[in-house]
Motif scaffolding. Structure first.
Motif, mmCIF file in Angstrom:
data_model
loop_
_atom_site.group_PDB
_atom_site.id
_atom_site.type_symbol
_atom_site.label_atom_id
_atom_site.label_comp_id
_atom_site.label_asym_id
_atom_site.label_seq_id
_atom_site.Cartn_x
_atom_site.Cartn_y
_atom_site.Cartn_z
ATOM 1 N N ALA A 96 -1.180 6.561 10.242
ATOM 2 C CA ALA A 96 -1.676 5.454 9.414
ATOM 3 C C ALA A 96 -1.349 4.076 9.997
ATOM 4 C CB ALA A 96 -1.095 5.561 8.005
ATOM 5 N N ALA A 140 0.844 -1.199 0.000
ATOM 6 C CA ALA A 140 0.000 0.000 0.000
ATOM 7 C C ALA A 140 0.874 1.242 0.000
ATOM 8 C CB ALA A 140 -0.891 0.016 1.227
ATOM 9 N N ASP A 141 0.458 2.245 -0.763
ATOM 10 C CA ASP A 141 1.091 3.559 -0.702
ATOM 11 C C ASP A 141 0.424 4.380 0.393
ATOM 12 O OD1 ASP A 141 2.712 3.145 -3.103
ATOM 13 O OD2 ASP A 141 0.786 3.151 -4.144
ATOM 14 N N ILE A 142 1.181 4.809 1.391
ATOM 15 C CA ILE A 142 0.610 5.734 2.380
ATOM 16 C C ILE A 142 0.734 7.155 1.847
ATOM 17 C CG2 ILE A 142 0.889 6.682 4.698
ATOM 18 C CD1 ILE A 142 1.317 3.854 5.699
ATOM 19 N N SER A 143 1.936 7.570 1.508
ATOM 20 C CA SER A 143 2.113 8.843 0.806
ATOM 21 C C SER A 143 3.455 8.828 0.117
ATOM 22 C CB SER A 143 2.049 10.031 1.767
ATOM 23 O OG SER A 143 2.292 11.243 1.061
#
Lengths: 267, 267, 267
Positions: B59, B38-41
């Motif tokens: 997150a 997953a990309d958080i940012s």
């Protein structure tokens, strides 16, 4: 679920900077660790339900049967607006009940597909603690993940029959042809309208008037004209689109969603 | 690992244009092909360790046990700053040793969770060739992927006990209430502060002063006031937030991280 | 395929707002539901084949054998330009036949790797209905998904031997050293050139002239100088890069792709 691999899509106005979407994926994978998760868009204009609705509507039909589409553009978060689950044809949807699914519901009804609506009021499928401001994380993600993991839609809450819907833009018949409207401005600056190619099928001669400019005839594709030319063509969902070859029609014409395109048809 | 599906999150300042993140995923899947990523940012402000730290900290707690969080905001890449592996409670972290994990370490200690720190100095778990400028690809991604694939954290390098930490912003008690500070400006323009809702719990009357404006009382959620209203509310991590309904508090008040919010409490 | 987990990367100029990439993932998972899909970039400048080519070329070598890279920067969509499938070494590529693979083909030939090219003209592996403007969805995604799912490359269409290629920027030898050119401007504002570190290896004294400024010597990494310093260093793919420590060389020098960097070498 029809699929042995659970497939989930996400459409939000949460942006890509602050980690809100990454949080949703953590919640989803805690419940349904095998789910494939696709981002449809997270840069819907903040609180723009209409843009969210069009974006989801253009993408969802290309997903395999049994996919779960979680869409969150939610200015009413924390108020009494209902959280919504839906089955439309062979696809599932999770969203606030604020009209986000309107075009999809319209299409399902027009095509006589199964429609089922649930108020997601079963807290067993929420996170244990519910915030006032982030139901994307606390209600929509876990409900969608349980659905993707095999929980029947009906178990997520109570059946309802009156989801919120808004009227979609439709072209108007005129004495000389149509009044169409811009429905989407994409990142290339292409302008999609609400006029379908089938509406002008077989017209030997056609003229488009937009923002004081005239475009004569339909072009096959961008590469059939010279860079910089203003053209009209059929877009990838069979709607009429106004474009500039290798450029931006939006920049050239300075239009916005809702603006008029006058169409003169000589059959 | 506690999970049978390895789960990895990524938080970086690498941007989304140049392919740096896509490269990391190629490296990870070469080692741990089943990992969910997953990309958080990836749009943390360049070299802004503080923003990276807050974003990851908000997150990570929502991820399932055994998740591996790779965070790379790394102005010291190529110098002698250590690459860090950590176990905090039931989650794993991989990052440069520059303070990125500070809020997570603080929380783990406050909650008496297990903490373990490793200098990632075992080149067996790096790429064969190490560049001077892209340890996200050459050290952090492969170390994290091996960890997700089942290699024990201790095998990735030497135990250390002194990870770099910075002091987090904390609200100050005053004679009339609190001096709080803005900690996060999100993409909606909402302003999160370091004041927790529990700090002002049960105060019957409360006033917020920010950038020359006054806000009286706490609002339940955005939808409880009129669009354009400046409000204070409890955010999704239980901190006090300043917001404009359907608008941007940041645009209205022109604030930045670190700015003061004076809070007057009358119990 | 060499991998038991199918791995696909996506590189496009489709942007992240309108859902085009989410549609491609829906199509791919309908055909190959177990595929891991990584985004390399979707914010390539619109129709900029050169930027797309460099971005894919820097990322693809870090992917595991058998990966399928789908790249769509496609100003000629809907014309007679061919859709292209390729095997270069142990990796697969799907793209319009417009030069996007040029640097990868150059490298494969230089390293005497296997090269095979296919015109993707077998409609069995397309979507049933082909639009004029979105072959990323209708041809490239399904062809790539079938390839990742195990269909042999040769089954996707007819063998060809003349894929479109463009000449890449190369540094010129001069009497005093080299004339190099900027090839990539990244989001940090770092300027990559076409000069490889091996070209100036062992030069005891070296000087870079760019936009009227001079830089003496190579720096080990960003953290070895003071914030704000203009430096030259070896980037993560072994090319010479011009950078500003904790800042943006692009902002300081206002350069663009193609601009000259004069290199004076005193051996």
């Amino acid at each position: 679920m029809e699929n042995d691999v659970p497939i989930i899509s996400l459409t939000t106005d949460f942006g890509i900077r602050n980690g809100f979407v990454g949080v949703m994926k953590g919640v989803i994978w805690g419940i349904c660790p095998h789910a494939q998760i696709a981002d449809i868009s997270h840069t819907i204009a903040p609180q723009d339900i209409l843009e969210g609705a069009y974006t989801l509507w253009r993408a969802a039909p290309f997903y395999p049967p049994g996919s779960v589409h979680i869409a969150v553009v939610d200015p009413g978060v924390g108020t009494h607006r209902r959280p919504l689950g839906a089955k439309l044809g062979n696809q599932y949807y999770i969203s606030p009940d604020n009209g986000l699914l309107s075009p999809l519901i319209d299409d399902a009804e027009r095509n006589h597909l199964e429609t089922k609506f649930i108020s997601l009021d079963n807290p067993k499928y929420w996170l244990p603690k519910i915030s006032r401001t982030f139901h994307g994380r606390d209600i929509f993600s876990p409900s969608g993940a349980h659905l993707a993991a095999g929980v029947p839609l009906e178990d997520l809450g109570s059946v309802i029959t009156d989801p919120v819907r808004f009227k979609l833009s439709r072209p108007l018949r005129t004495s000389i042809g149509w009044q169409a409207h811009i429905t989407v401005v994409d990142i290339f600056g292409n302008l999609t309208t609400d006029l379908q190619s089938v509406d002008i099928l077989g017209a030997p001669d056609i003229l488009f008037r937009i923002a004081g400019k005239e475009i004569r005839g339909l072009c096959e594709s961008y590469g059939h004209k010279t860079p910089g030319d203003l053209i009209a063509l059929v877009d990838s969902e069979d709607f009429i689109e106004i474009a500039v070859v290798n450029g931006s029609a939006n920049q050239k014409l300075d239009c916005k969603v809702g603006d008029l395109v006058e169409v003169v048809v000589n059959k």
